[in-house]
Each structure stands twice: as structure tokens, then as C-alpha cells.
Motif scaffolding. Structure first.
Motif, PDB file in Angstrom:
ATOM      1  N   ALA A 279       0.834  -1.198   0.000  1.00 20.24           N
ATOM      2  CA  ALA A 279       0.000   0.000   0.000  1.00 20.24           C
ATOM      3  C   ALA A 279       0.867   1.245   0.000  1.00 20.24           C
ATOM      4  CB  ALA A 279      -0.927   0.001   1.210  1.00 20.24           C
ATOM      5  N   LEU A 280       0.646   2.124  -0.953  1.00 17.51           N
ATOM      6  CA  LEU A 280       1.333   3.412  -1.048  1.00 17.51           C
ATOM      7  C   LEU A 280       0.317   4.509  -0.791  1.00 17.51           C
ATOM      8  CD1 LEU A 280       3.630   5.389  -1.894  1.00 17.51           C
ATOM      9  CD2 LEU A 280       2.832   5.093  -4.259  1.00 17.51           C
ATOM     10  N   GLN A 311       3.448   0.400   3.035  1.00 18.10           N
ATOM     11  CA  GLN A 311       3.313  -0.640   4.050  1.00 18.10           C
ATOM     12  C   GLN A 311       2.736  -1.888   3.392  1.00 18.10           C
ATOM     13  OE1 GLN A 311       1.825   0.214   8.071  1.00 18.10           O
ATOM     14  NE2 GLN A 311       1.482   2.337   7.432  1.00 18.10           N
ATOM     15  N   VAL A 312       3.093  -3.049   3.912  1.00 24.68           N
ATOM     16  CA  VAL A 312       2.543  -4.311   3.427  1.00 24.68           C
ATOM     17  C   VAL A 312       1.249  -4.604   4.189  1.00 24.68           C
ATOM     18  CG1 VAL A 312       2.919  -6.793   3.192  1.00 24.68           C
ATOM     19  CG2 VAL A 312       4.812  -5.192   2.798  1.00 24.68           C
ATOM     20  N   VAL A 313       0.192  -4.946   3.470  1.00 25.44           N
ATOM     21  CA  VAL A 313      -1.096  -5.256   4.092  1.00 25.44           C
ATOM     22  C   VAL A 313      -0.986  -6.592   4.828  1.00 25.44           C
ATOM     23  CG1 VAL A 313      -3.547  -5.669   3.705  1.00 25.44           C
ATOM     24  CG2 VAL A 313      -2.324  -4.004   2.285  1.00 25.44           C
ATOM     25  N   PRO A 314      -1.279  -6.611   6.135  1.00 23.11           N
ATOM     26  CA  PRO A 314      -1.176  -7.851   6.909  1.00 23.11           C
ATOM     27  C   PRO A 314      -2.414  -8.733   6.750  1.00 23.11           C
ATOM     28  CG  PRO A 314      -1.830  -6.076   8.344  1.00 23.11           C
ATOM     29  CD  PRO A 314      -1.649  -5.468   6.979  1.00 23.11           C
ATOM     30  N   SER A 315      -2.480  -9.824   7.514  1.00 18.60           N
ATOM     31  CA  SER A 315      -3.605 -10.748   7.437  1.00 18.60           C
ATOM     32  C   SER A 315      -4.917 -10.111   7.904  1.00 18.60           C
ATOM     33  CB  SER A 315      -3.325 -11.997   8.270  1.00 18.60           C
ATOM     34  OG  SER A 315      -3.076 -11.638   9.623  1.00 18.60           O
ATOM     35  N   SER A 316      -4.834  -9.054   8.704  1.00 19.92           N
ATOM     36  CA  SER A 316      -6.035  -8.338   9.144  1.00 19.92           C
ATOM     37  C   SER A 316      -6.667  -7.516   8.032  1.00 19.92           C
ATOM     38  CB  SER A 316      -5.708  -7.425  10.316  1.00 19.92           C
ATOM     39  OG  SER A 316      -4.786  -6.417   9.930  1.00 19.92           O
ATOM     40  N   ARG A 317      -5.985  -7.386   6.896  1.00 20.35           N
ATOM     41  CA  ARG A 317      -6.463  -6.703   5.690  1.00 20.35           C
ATOM     42  C   ARG A 317      -6.516  -5.184   5.822  1.00 20.35           C
ATOM     43  NH1 ARG A 317      -8.854 -10.597   2.283  1.00 20.35           N
ATOM     44  NH2 ARG A 317      -9.573  -8.884   0.992  1.00 20.35           N
ATOM     45  N   ASP A 344      -0.233  -5.544  -6.056  1.00 20.08           N
ATOM     46  CA  ASP A 344       0.014  -6.968  -5.872  1.00 20.08           C
ATOM     47  C   ASP A 344       1.278  -7.281  -6.656  1.00 20.08           C
ATOM     48  OD1 ASP A 344       0.059  -9.722  -5.839  1.00 20.08           O
ATOM     49  OD2 ASP A 344      -2.104  -9.934  -5.990  1.00 20.08           O
ATOM     50  N   MET A 345       2.412  -7.371  -5.962  1.00 19.06           N
ATOM     51  CA  MET A 345       3.702  -7.423  -6.627  1.00 19.06           C
ATOM     52  C   MET A 345       3.860  -8.600  -7.593  1.00 19.06           C
ATOM     53  SD  MET A 345       4.665  -4.639  -5.572  1.00 19.06           S
ATOM     54  CE  MET A 345       6.266  -4.606  -6.377  1.00 19.06           C
ATOM     55  N   PRO A 346       3.408  -9.823  -7.244  1.00 17.75           N
ATOM     56  CA  PRO A 346       3.538 -10.902  -8.223  1.00 17.75           C
ATOM     57  C   PRO A 346       2.646 -10.696  -9.442  1.00 17.75           C
ATOM     58  CG  PRO A 346       3.246 -11.783  -6.005  1.00 17.75           C
ATOM     59  CD  PRO A 346       2.929 -10.314  -5.956  1.00 17.75           C
ATOM     60  N   THR A 351      -2.728  -4.307  -9.666  1.00 17.30           N
ATOM     61  CA  THR A 351      -2.483  -3.022  -9.000  1.00 17.30           C
ATOM     62  C   THR A 351      -3.650  -2.072  -9.256  1.00 17.30           C
ATOM     63  OG1 THR A 351      -0.093  -3.291  -9.193  1.00 17.30           O
ATOM     64  CG2 THR A 351      -0.911  -1.058  -8.880  1.00 17.30           C
ATOM     65  N   HIS A 352      -4.098  -1.359  -8.211  1.00 17.43           N
ATOM     66  CA  HIS A 352      -5.280  -0.535  -8.363  1.00 17.43           C
ATOM     67  C   HIS A 352      -5.265   0.607  -7.359  1.00 17.43           C
ATOM     68  CE1 HIS A 352      -6.254  -4.215  -5.915  1.00 17.43           C
ATOM     69  NE2 HIS A 352      -6.383  -3.253  -5.011  1.00 17.43           N
TER      70      HIS A 352
END
Length: 364
Positions: A279-280, A311-317, A344-346, A351-352
Motif C-alpha cells: 500500500a502506497l 506498508q505491506v497489508v497484513p492478514s487483518s487486511r 500486488d507485486m507478483p 495493481t489498483h
């Protein structure tokens, strides 16, 4: 990139610059006028049917290239000239205490034709727990019925859309039953063919008998983040004019400011996304509407854009940014437009951009 403590001060500086530049600009508005004329051709184009019709959708249900009509009173086939013939009732629309109050069409089973979702409710003066129905199209406009279990309420609204963005359409049933708590039911489509398994995914609301009851709804991307939100049109059975409608945003991808931007306090921004997405966060003192294909629409003025890091989105979304707001009076009235980019890097195609959140700094 500026750190959080300096971000709001830098945003205020860019806001002052934007105001100076705006003074030299002049907007233009071009208004286009048009007129439409209608003629009543009911007598020659529609058959006379002695059945109460309360819901209708226009769609090519028989696959012949013209637009037919699907109503609670039956399927009306278009002969190609705009003249319709009643071709039998949709199963279950007549007899018993149930009425079909609303319907929606869409390819629920992903076989290339349009199926029907029908909201079933009680007749006036009757109280029953009725479940709504899904009608599978065989491709020629002939429908077979399957009852949706798990939502036995007095239903008034039906909608179809890909709420969870997994490539198939999900269904929503809006309810209003006067003697028990009511819930709007969302069914998730598991994508199987030919007959999908519609699984109860979410229930919204616990309306008491004297509280708001949902009479209609709409699925659309109201906040511009490219996922489907839900509008519930509610009525109050005791005081019909007091019903409070509700707009429910989809948190599939979303930016939310849970608190107002207040002098001397932290400004919180929550970004919802899929676990593992990057997330940017971006800020600007000005609004824009710029196509940024294929990611969506940029709603921030790019001339004064600030990037607040990732930041990377964790499992809590959900990830949270906390931006300190100084107590200086110069910030009072500062507009804050914020938007996030979820990557979504892979899968770069996923990406949106999120919706745009708008706030003005106040002194609370």
C-alpha cells in the motif's frame, strides 16, 4: 519522501501554492442540450396480461440478439421489431402467498446466458417466512427454479454483481419482515458450473419490527475505487417518512479516515486491501480526476502530490497511517485529499487505486 510529522506542514505549503496558481486560471462549462420524444405503443407492442407486474428487467434472455423483457408476470419475447409476446410465466410467480417483488438478471452459472434472481415476499396482510429464488436459463429463455436457502425473510430487493471480484457474480437479497429482525443477505458464488453453489457470505442489519426495513437497493461503484458498494433504500413501517437509507462501502479496496482531521491530534488513515499487497499512501491539497490506466482514476492534484511511503497489508487486511497535526492556526481549514495505490507485486495487473478520502482540518 517526507516523514509523517512533516507531511501535513508540507501539504499546507503546497495548498498555498495551489491557491496562487488557481487565481490565474479560469474554468469553462459547456452545457449540451438534447430532447427526447416518446410515443405510447402499448396497444400494439405489449400483450394484455391480467397479472400484477411490480418488477421488470430488459435483457436478451433467449440469445437471438434483441432485447426481451423478464417480469414477475412472465417472460416477454421480442420478435425483433419491438413487439413482445408472453411466453409463459417464470416458474413460481403465481399461486400461493408469495409475490415476486424485484428481480435482477445476470450470468450466475457462467454458461453464457442470462439467469434471473427473484426476491420473493408476502402478499398484503399475510405474514410468512419466504425464501427467494434463483432461476437458471437453459439458453433459450426457459428457466428452472432453485430456492436460495438461509434467508427466509419478506424480500423486496434483488441485485447481482461480482462483489468479491473473483470473476463470477454474487447475489444480494434485501428484506423487510414486520414480525422478526430482518437482514440483507449476500450470497457468494463459488464459481461452479452449470449450477453454482450460492453460499451465505454476510448479513447486514438487525432491524427490529419498528425500525427501518429495506425496500430496494443498488450495487454500484459509488466511491470510485472500482469495486461494488451497496445502497439500501429503507422505509420505516410506523412512520414511512422516517426511514434511513444506508450506503455501505466495499472494503475490498478502500481508504478510510475514521476520525476528523483536528488540530493538535493525529490524523488516522486506514487502507484496506488483500494480505501481502503493498500500500502506497498519497496526499494532496487539491482534487483532480485523471485516468491512470490500468490502475483507475487518480483523484489527487498531481502538481502538489505527497508520497507517504509504503506498508505491506497484513492478514487483518488493513494498514494504518498516523499523521500528527500540529496545533498551529495556519493549518485550520486545510483541505486534505488522500488516496492509496495497492500493488500486488507478483501480479502487476492487479495493481489498483482506492477511493479518495476528503477532509478539512478543524479545531475540535
Amino acid at each position: 519522501m517526507p516523514g509523517p510529522p512533516a507531511a501535513i506542514a508540507l501539504l499546507a505549503d503546497r495548498d498555498r501554492k495551489a491557491r496562487r496558481e488557481h487565481e490565474a486560471e479560469r474554468d469553462g462549462w459547456i452545457q449540451r442540450h438534447g430532447r427526447g420524444f416518446f410515443a405510447d405503443v402499448t396497444a400494439t407492442a405489449l400483450p394484455s396480461v391480467a397479472t400484477l407486474t411490480v418488477a421488470v428487467e430488459a435483457a436478451d434472455v433467449d440469445g437471438d440478439g434483441d432485447v426481451d423483457l423478464v417480469a414477475n408476470s412472465g417472460v416477454y419475447r421480442n420478435d425483433g421489431s419491438g413487439t413482445f409476446q408472453l411466453d409463459g410465466l417464470v416458474p413460481g410467480t403465481s399461486g400461493g402467498a408469495g409475490w415476486h417483488y424485484d428481480l435482477a438478471v445476470g450470468d450466475i452459472d457462467r454458461d453464457g446466458d442470462l439467469d434471473a434472481l427473484v426476491a420473493t415476499g408476502t402478499s398484503v396482510g399475510l405474514v410468512e417466512e419466504l425464501e427467494s429464488d434463483y432461476y437458471e436459463n437453459d439458453g433459450t429463455g426457459v428457466f428452472s427454479r432453485t430456492t436460495l436457502v438461509g434467508c427466509p425473510y419478506d424480500s423486496r430487493g434483488a441485485a447481482i454483481g461480482d462483489i468479491d471480484e473473483d470473476g463470477d457474480v454474487d447475489v444480494v437479497i434485501a428484506n423487510t419482515l414486520r414480525v422478526i429482525s430482518t437482514r440483507t443477505c449476500i450470497y457468494r458464488n463459488d464459481g461452479t458450473t452449470p449450477l453454482p453453489l450460492l453460499l451465505p457470505r454476510l448479513s447486514i442489519g438487525t432491524n427490529a419490527p419498528d425500525r427501518d426495513q429495506t425496500m430496494g437497493m443498488a450495487l454500484a461503484d459509488f466511491d470510485g475505487d472500482r469495486d461494488l458498494d451497496l445502497l439500501l433504500s429503507n422505509s420505516n413501517p410506523i412512520n414511512p417518512g422516517d426511514g434511513e437509507s444506508r450506503l455501505l462501502v466495499n472494503l475490498r479496496r478502500h481508504l478510510h479516515a475514521p476520525y476528523v482531521a483536528s488540530l493538535g491530534k493525529d490524523y488516522h488513515l486506514d487502507v484496506y486491501g488483500d494480505p501481502g499487497e503493498l500500500a502506497l499512501l498519497m496526499l494532496s491539497p487539491g482534487f483532480a480526476r485523471i485516468s491512470w490506466a490500468p490502475y483507475g482514476t487518480l483523484g489527487l492534484d498531481p502538481r502538489f502530490l505527497l508520497f507517504l511511503g509504503t506498508q505491506v497489508v497484513p492478514s487483518s487486511r488493513v494498514v494504518t497511517w498516523q499523521l500528527p497535526l500540529a496545533g498551529t492556526p495556519e493549518l485550520l481549514g486545510l483541505p486534505i485529499y488522500s488516496q492509496a495505490l495497492l500493488a500486488d507485486m507478483p501480479r502487476t495487473a492487479a495493481t489498483h487505486l482506492t477511493n479518495v478520502e476528503v477532509d478539512v482540518v478543524v479545531n475540535h
